[in-house]
Enzyme design. Structure first.
Site, PDB file in Angstrom:
ATOM      1  N   SER A  96       0.875  -1.184   0.000  1.00  0.00           N
ATOM      2  CA  SER A  96       0.000   0.000   0.000  1.00  0.00           C
ATOM      3  C   SER A  96       0.903   1.222   0.000  1.00  0.00           C
ATOM      4  O   SER A  96       1.563   1.501   1.006  1.00  0.00           O
ATOM      5  CB  SER A  96      -0.864   0.030   1.259  1.00  0.00           C
ATOM      6  N   LYS A 171      -7.298   1.583  -2.339  1.00  0.00           N
ATOM      7  CA  LYS A 171      -6.768   1.126  -1.046  1.00  0.00           C
ATOM      8  C   LYS A 171      -6.808   2.259  -0.022  1.00  0.00           C
ATOM      9  O   LYS A 171      -7.120   2.034   1.158  1.00  0.00           O
ATOM     10  CB  LYS A 171      -5.341   0.603  -1.232  1.00  0.00           C
ATOM     11  N   LYS A 239       0.786   5.613   8.052  1.00  0.00           N
ATOM     12  CA  LYS A 239       1.261   5.857   6.685  1.00  0.00           C
ATOM     13  C   LYS A 239       0.070   5.934   5.719  1.00  0.00           C
ATOM     14  O   LYS A 239      -0.023   6.838   4.883  1.00  0.00           O
ATOM     15  CB  LYS A 239       2.216   4.712   6.314  1.00  0.00           C
TER      16      LYS A 239
END
Ligand code: NAD
Length: 291
Positions: A96, A171, A239
């Protein structure tokens, strides 16, 4: 059967690579952590001592790394994947990362004749173990179809969502929803317990109604027991919230709830919980009410 080079054998990559071995592929794996490479060898894969050894002779290269800088280094670096493989190889990044990094990699791949897909996943460690991941792929349709047999060995819901980077945008949307739901489940637990209602019974009935969701199904027991071993680390979700907010900025849209939830995740990290499971957001919600 494909000859696959697999880079990044952590919580997710270890199980995904093992599933590809079980499905009959020839899988050569590399990770900077030697114990992770040993684990793949025990699962029937081939250990590589370095990156070049993992991709040598590969038809397909899969990366499952923490974040954009690691993927950029592994793919674009002077001794990276693009420098090592021959034209025609299919590179599938399942990490990701930032959509723009995926697009940079696709452009650099095209210059070398390497086909590139971004194909991040959802479903957590259990989804990786059971080969039931959701796979959201960005890139050319023909490359997606070439990758489909491999995706089918890793996941159950497999969708080509658009061009390069689109998988990462989907995502990011997944991650903002998951963090938001964890935040709300945390608030429900704090409310129930502070009001003297049994958390387990409360969540049991909620799971059967309109508030039912996968976080409740998968994580309510461990959250109620305050067990936070990962799973999916707070550091990685932090993140992802950064990617979601940067993507919103790039798209010119406002995501106010994502902003608030990103701060809860940031607080969990700032309090030293970065290596705990993302459900440890509960600790922050509790702390806000001195619980
Ligand atoms: P992880 O940290 O457990 O695994 C990453 C692996 O990459 C580690 O073993 C690390 O040693 C290795 N690595 C780092 N730099 C490297 C390099 N330069 N060369 C070779 N290996 C290197 O992380 P994870 O939980 O497996 O997640 C991997 C990716 O998948 C992340 O982008 C994460 O956001 C995403 N993801 C994780 C989950 C989950 O539930 N854990 C679910 C969906 C998606």
């Amino acid at each position: 059967m494909s000859r696959i080079g697999f880079i990044g054998l952590g919580i997710m990559g270890s199980h995904m690579a093992a599933n590809l071995v079980r499905a009959g592929h020839s899988v050569t794996g590399y990770d900077v952590v030697p114990a992770a490479v040993d684990r793949l060898a025990q699962a029937g894969g081939k250990p590589a001592a370095d990156l070049a050894g993992a991709v040598d002779g590969a038809e397909v290269v899969i990366t499952m790394l923490p974040d954009s800088p690691q993927v950029a280094e592994v793919v674009l670096g002077p001794n990276g994947v693009l420098a090592a493989v021959r034209p025609g190889v299919l590179l599938i990044d399942m990490s990701s990362i930032a959509p723009e990094t995926s697009r940079e990699i696709a452009t650099a791949g095209a210059e070398r004749g390497v086909r590139v897909l971004d194909a991040p996943v959802s479903g957590g460690e259990q989804g990786a173990i059971k080969a039931s991941l959701s796979i959201m792929a960005g890139g050319d349709a023909a490359d997606f179809e070439a990758a489909r047999p491999i995706f089918e060995d890793l996941g159950r819901t497999i969708v080509h969502v658009g061009g390069h980077g689109a998988g990462q945008t989907v995502k990011a949307a997944n991650q903002l929803m998951v963090a938001g739901i964890i935040g709300l489940v945390s608030e429900a637990i704090v409310l129930l317990e502070a009001s003297g209602v049994d958390g387990e019974r409360g969540l049991e009935v909620l799971a059967g109604g309109l508030a039912g969701n996968r976080i409740l199904d998968l994580k309510s027991t461990t959250m109620l027991a305050r067990r936070f071993e990962p799973g999916f680390r707070i550091d990685l979700h932090h993140k992802d919230m950064g990617i979601a907010l940067a993507s919103a900025r790039a798209a010119g849209v406002a995501l106010p709830l994502t902003g608030v939830v990103a701060q809860l995740v940031a607080a969990a990290r700032a309090q030293g919980h970065g290596s705990l499971d993302h459900s440890a957001v509960l600790k922050v919600v509790e702390q806000l009410s001195a619980r």
